[in-house]
Write a protein that holds these residues in place. Sequence first.
Motif, PDB file in Angstrom:
ATOM      1  N   LEU A   1      13.185  -0.793  16.057  1.00  0.00           N
ATOM      2  CA  LEU A   1      12.155  -0.262  15.490  1.00  0.00           C
ATOM      3  C   LEU A   1      10.919  -1.246  16.083  1.00  0.00           C
ATOM      4  CD1 LEU A   1      12.911   0.579  11.843  1.00  0.00           C
ATOM      5  CD2 LEU A   1      13.107   2.212  13.913  1.00  0.00           C
ATOM      6  N   ASP A   2       9.908  -0.620  16.672  1.00  0.00           N
ATOM      7  CA  ASP A   2       8.770  -1.581  16.851  1.00  0.00           C
ATOM      8  C   ASP A   2       7.778  -1.574  15.825  1.00  0.00           C
ATOM      9  OD1 ASP A   2       7.561   0.862  16.761  1.00  0.00           O
ATOM     10  OD2 ASP A   2       6.809   1.149  18.861  1.00  0.00           O
ATOM     11  N   LYS A   3       6.781  -2.294  15.941  1.00  0.00           N
ATOM     12  CA  LYS A   3       5.862  -2.388  14.715  1.00  0.00           C
ATOM     13  C   LYS A   3       5.496  -1.038  13.924  1.00  0.00           C
ATOM     14  CE  LYS A   3       1.621  -3.166  17.167  1.00  0.00           C
ATOM     15  NZ  LYS A   3       0.558  -4.043  17.368  1.00  0.00           N
ATOM     16  N   HIS A   4       5.227  -0.124  14.774  1.00  0.00           N
ATOM     17  CA  HIS A   4       4.716   1.118  14.332  1.00  0.00           C
ATOM     18  C   HIS A   4       5.815   1.877  13.703  1.00  0.00           C
ATOM     19  CE1 HIS A   4       1.012   0.312  16.478  1.00  0.00           C
ATOM     20  NE2 HIS A   4       1.662   0.263  17.503  1.00  0.00           N
ATOM     21  N   ALA A   5       6.881   1.955  14.015  1.00  0.00           N
ATOM     22  CA  ALA A   5       8.032   2.557  13.423  1.00  0.00           C
ATOM     23  C   ALA A   5       8.517   1.881  12.147  1.00  0.00           C
ATOM     24  CB  ALA A   5       9.379   2.404  14.461  1.00  0.00           C
ATOM     25  N   ILE A   6       8.371   0.387  12.252  1.00  0.00           N
ATOM     26  CA  ILE A   6       8.396  -0.376  10.775  1.00  0.00           C
ATOM     27  C   ILE A   6       7.570   0.219   9.777  1.00  0.00           C
ATOM     28  CG2 ILE A   6       8.699  -2.563   9.896  1.00  0.00           C
ATOM     29  CD1 ILE A   6       9.606  -3.543  12.540  1.00  0.00           C
ATOM     30  N   GLU A   7       6.294   0.314  10.209  1.00  0.00           N
ATOM     31  CA  GLU A   7       5.318   0.719   9.103  1.00  0.00           C
ATOM     32  C   GLU A   7       5.389   2.163   8.760  1.00  0.00           C
ATOM     33  OE1 GLU A   7       1.530   0.421  11.086  1.00  0.00           O
ATOM     34  OE2 GLU A   7       1.562  -1.738  11.565  1.00  0.00           O
ATOM     35  N   TRP A   8       5.977   2.832   9.439  1.00  0.00           N
ATOM     36  CA  TRP A   8       6.210   4.508   9.125  1.00  0.00           C
ATOM     37  C   TRP A   8       7.342   4.636   8.273  1.00  0.00           C
ATOM     38  CZ3 TRP A   8      10.177   7.755   9.397  1.00  0.00           C
ATOM     39  CH2 TRP A   8       9.902   9.141   9.180  1.00  0.00           C
ATOM     40  N   ALA A   9       8.444   3.438   8.440  1.00  0.00           N
ATOM     41  CA  ALA A   9       9.685   3.595   7.745  1.00  0.00           C
ATOM     42  C   ALA A   9       9.285   3.043   6.325  1.00  0.00           C
ATOM     43  CB  ALA A   9      10.738   2.699   8.363  1.00  0.00           C
ATOM     44  N   GLU A  10       8.491   2.086   6.130  1.00  0.00           N
ATOM     45  CA  GLU A  10       8.009   1.593   4.792  1.00  0.00           C
ATOM     46  C   GLU A  10       7.355   2.550   3.762  1.00  0.00           C
ATOM     47  OE1 GLU A  10       5.764  -1.887   5.690  1.00  0.00           O
ATOM     48  OE2 GLU A  10       7.525  -3.060   6.147  1.00  0.00           O
ATOM     49  N   LYS A  11       6.434   3.552   4.746  1.00  0.00           N
ATOM     50  CA  LYS A  11       5.574   4.491   4.104  1.00  0.00           C
ATOM     51  C   LYS A  11       6.601   5.640   3.566  1.00  0.00           C
ATOM     52  CE  LYS A  11       1.353   3.986   6.792  1.00  0.00           C
ATOM     53  NZ  LYS A  11       0.656   4.398   7.608  1.00  0.00           N
ATOM     54  N   ARG A  12       7.371   5.791   4.530  1.00  0.00           N
ATOM     55  CA  ARG A  12       8.466   6.881   4.208  1.00  0.00           C
ATOM     56  C   ARG A  12       9.522   6.370   2.993  1.00  0.00           C
ATOM     57  NH1 ARG A  12      13.568   7.587   5.044  1.00  0.00           N
ATOM     58  NH2 ARG A  12      13.366   5.829   6.718  1.00  0.00           N
ATOM     59  N   ARG A  13       9.739   5.217   2.851  1.00  0.00           N
ATOM     60  CA  ARG A  13      10.384   4.546   1.544  1.00  0.00           C
ATOM     61  C   ARG A  13       9.749   4.811   0.387  1.00  0.00           C
ATOM     62  NH1 ARG A  13      12.106   0.795   5.010  1.00  0.00           N
ATOM     63  NH2 ARG A  13      10.957  -0.906   4.375  1.00  0.00           N
ATOM     64  N   THR A  14       8.358   4.299   0.550  1.00  0.00           N
ATOM     65  CA  THR A  14       7.360   4.375  -0.761  1.00  0.00           C
ATOM     66  C   THR A  14       7.211   5.735  -1.235  1.00  0.00           C
ATOM     67  OG1 THR A  14       6.328   2.561   0.424  1.00  0.00           O
ATOM     68  CG2 THR A  14       5.390   3.560  -1.346  1.00  0.00           C
ATOM     69  N   ARG A  15       7.125   6.851  -0.151  1.00  0.00           N
ATOM     70  CA  ARG A  15       7.032   8.208  -0.930  1.00  0.00           C
ATOM     71  C   ARG A  15       8.481   8.660  -1.440  1.00  0.00           C
ATOM     72  NH1 ARG A  15       5.000   9.261   4.382  1.00  0.00           N
ATOM     73  NH2 ARG A  15       6.927  10.151   5.106  1.00  0.00           N
ATOM     74  N   LEU A  16       9.408   8.253  -0.955  1.00  0.00           N
ATOM     75  CA  LEU A  16      10.680   8.567  -1.471  1.00  0.00           C
ATOM     76  C   LEU A  16      10.994   7.943  -2.924  1.00  0.00           C
ATOM     77  CD1 LEU A  16      13.258   8.475   1.469  1.00  0.00           C
ATOM     78  CD2 LEU A  16      12.317  10.648   0.434  1.00  0.00           C
ATOM     79  N   LYS A  17      10.721   6.736  -3.165  1.00  0.00           N
ATOM     80  CA  LYS A  17      10.478   5.989  -4.365  1.00  0.00           C
ATOM     81  C   LYS A  17       9.659   6.800  -5.422  1.00  0.00           C
ATOM     82  CE  LYS A  17      12.059   1.475  -2.981  1.00  0.00           C
ATOM     83  NZ  LYS A  17      11.537   0.199  -2.544  1.00  0.00           N
ATOM     84  N   ALA A  18       8.187   7.071  -4.898  1.00  0.00           N
ATOM     85  CA  ALA A  18       7.478   7.910  -5.819  1.00  0.00           C
ATOM     86  C   ALA A  18       7.952   9.160  -6.269  1.00  0.00           C
ATOM     87  CB  ALA A  18       6.007   8.063  -5.177  1.00  0.00           C
ATOM     88  N   LYS A  19       8.705   9.873  -5.532  1.00  0.00           N
ATOM     89  CA  LYS A  19       9.181  11.397  -5.831  1.00  0.00           C
ATOM     90  C   LYS A  19      10.395  11.131  -6.718  1.00  0.00           C
ATOM     91  CE  LYS A  19       8.365  13.901  -1.622  1.00  0.00           C
ATOM     92  NZ  LYS A  19       8.710  14.492  -0.483  1.00  0.00           N
TER      93      LYS A  19
END
Length: 112
Positions: free
Chosen positions: A93-111
Amino acid sequence: MNHYETVFILNPVLSDDQIAETVKKFEDFLIKNGAKMVSKENWGLKKLAYAIQHKKSGFYHLFEFTNTGEVITPYEQEFKRDERVMRFLTVKLDKHAIEWAEKRRTRLKAKA
């Protein structure tokens, strides 16, 4: 340390115990070789876009981890040797993919 993500598909005829054993095998392999697990996700049984080994579905799993690059080749060899694994893909993963993965994990935790 590089950031990696692996998605693998397990044979749909496996029992829950066999699936758990297979996932644990690959997780233990990474940890034994110095990887730090960032995230583990079980996406469940999904329909495949095309048949693989005459199967129309499979159990999807995602690992996100950090490690040096030396462990990737033996890690992928373990996938090739295991007949329970139908397909796998590991990407760095590059830096953009890492940021996207963190956002996705945060969304999943919120749900949850």
